[in-house]
Design a protein around this motif. Sequence first.
Motif, mmCIF file in Angstrom:
data_model
loop_
_atom_site.group_PDB
_atom_site.id
_atom_site.type_symbol
_atom_site.label_atom_id
_atom_site.label_comp_id
_atom_site.label_asym_id
_atom_site.label_seq_id
_atom_site.Cartn_x
_atom_site.Cartn_y
_atom_site.Cartn_z
ATOM 1 N N ASP A 1 0.807 -1.219 0.000
ATOM 2 C CA ASP A 1 0.000 0.000 0.000
ATOM 3 C C ASP A 1 0.844 1.274 0.000
ATOM 4 O O ASP A 1 0.719 2.127 0.895
ATOM 5 N N PHE B 1 -4.510 -10.410 6.690
ATOM 6 C CA PHE B 1 -3.542 -9.339 6.933
ATOM 7 C C PHE B 1 -3.144 -9.288 8.401
ATOM 8 O O PHE B 1 -3.998 -9.393 9.286
ATOM 9 N N MET C 1 -1.133 -6.378 10.151
ATOM 10 C CA MET C 1 -0.524 -5.072 9.849
ATOM 11 C C MET C 1 -0.666 -4.191 11.083
ATOM 12 O O MET C 1 -1.777 -3.870 11.503
ATOM 13 N N ASP D 1 -8.520 3.198 2.903
ATOM 14 C CA ASP D 1 -7.732 3.654 1.760
ATOM 15 C C ASP D 1 -7.884 5.145 1.454
ATOM 16 O O ASP D 1 -8.153 5.538 0.301
ATOM 17 N N GLU E 1 -11.192 -0.366 -4.620
ATOM 18 C CA GLU E 1 -10.525 0.223 -3.457
ATOM 19 C C GLU E 1 -9.288 0.967 -3.947
ATOM 20 O O GLU E 1 -9.056 1.093 -5.149
ATOM 21 N N HIS F 1 -2.318 -1.596 -5.163
ATOM 22 C CA HIS F 1 -2.561 -0.279 -4.583
ATOM 23 C C HIS F 1 -1.609 0.718 -5.241
ATOM 24 O O HIS F 1 -0.403 0.627 -5.047
ATOM 25 N N HIS G 1 2.347 -2.682 -5.310
ATOM 26 C CA HIS G 1 2.915 -3.826 -4.597
ATOM 27 C C HIS G 1 2.606 -5.124 -5.345
ATOM 28 O O HIS G 1 1.697 -5.187 -6.171
ATOM 29 N N ARG H 1 3.327 -8.910 1.043
ATOM 30 C CA ARG H 1 3.526 -8.197 -0.217
ATOM 31 C C ARG H 1 4.787 -7.328 -0.161
ATOM 32 O O ARG H 1 5.357 -7.119 0.905
HETATM 33 O O1 FUB Z 1 -3.410 -3.685 2.929
HETATM 34 C C1 FUB Z 1 -4.733 -3.865 3.351
HETATM 35 C C2 FUB Z 1 -5.688 -3.535 2.223
HETATM 36 O O2 FUB Z 1 -5.397 -4.331 1.084
HETATM 37 C C3 FUB Z 1 -5.592 -2.124 1.715
HETATM 38 O O3 FUB Z 1 -6.282 -1.214 2.508
HETATM 39 C C4 FUB Z 1 -6.118 -2.271 0.328
HETATM 40 O O4 FUB Z 1 -5.833 -1.188 -0.507
HETATM 41 C C5 FUB Z 1 -5.461 -3.556 -0.098
HETATM 42 O O5 FUB Z 1 -4.155 -3.329 -0.560
#
Ligand code: FUB
Length: 311
Positions: A32, A58, A60, A155, A203, A261, A276, A288
């Motif tokens: 991202d 994810f 993160m 986003d 997105e 993204h 990415h 990623r």
């Molecule tokens: O990285 C988490 C989510 O996946 C992001 O908010 C989106 O844009 C997609 O890349």
Amino acid sequence: FLAVIAALGLVLASAGPAPAAGPITTAIYTADPAALVVGDTMYLHTGHDEAAPGGTNFVMRDWHVFSSGDATTWTDNGAKLSISNFGWAGADAWAGEVEPRNGKYYWYVPVNGNGAGWMDIGVAVGDTPLGPFTDAKGGPLISDGTPNSSPLNIDPTVFTDDDGQAYIYWGSYYGLRAAKLKPDMVNLDGPVVTPAGVTNFWEAPWMFKRNGTYYLAYAANDSGCSQPGYACIRYATASNPLGPWTHRGVVLDQVTSTTNHPAIVEFKGQWYMVYHTAGAPGGGNFRRSVTLDKLYWNADGTMRKVVQTTG
Ligand code: FUB
């Protein structure tokens, strides 16, 4: 014998494709990207994938800031913003962007609020592109308070027009949203609108202006551009920052990760598409890596499709 091998290598190298650009780092997984040029430096504010190998979701928790003077060699300045900077947030440090204003740098990020809904958008502020950053509001800038609401409040991309008016765009799952920002950059100014004409928006919006035309690039995932479950990057143009938009086509085909993204930026006379992929060693959809390739324009102001030089 060694000379022959070396010569053969040279022949193969010159006959083969352009050398792969490769990810900006293989020390961590990144995602991202948002690009910001300040003086002689390009900054990439990125997400940080920490899912285990084979992970299916994810993980993160923070965002990193990378910098470069040549768009080739990158320095990881470390995690400059984290979920823990937002006392009201609990998880999901997803895709954000930094916007400068009045000598400050505002970092807009989607996070998973602590029981206040699912994804909300917060904003941090710092004195430099590297921070240090602190929560600028003490609560979400954008929140509908509805758990699992769709479209998600994710986003954010922020754009400041030549007249000083700033706009924020965000959303997901066919729901793009936009609003004006007050000059303080931490409050919306007026109603939330749904920009018209953004075909197959999924997105990851990225907004910029070139030669008086507004450009909105975004991830789409329709069968006209990608396999099921994968994204491509489409873009639209407009003569007004809030649209209506005219779809112009695909600027980046699908990559090796399901998501993508975009960040599109001019640096030292060259335009770049930053995005990415899952292409780094050990990579995947939740592991990623940010990479970038050169982007070229047609004379009519449309973008040529980006040639991917990395997996
Ligand atoms: O990285 C988490 C989510 O996946 C992001 O908010 C989106 O844009 C997609 O890349």
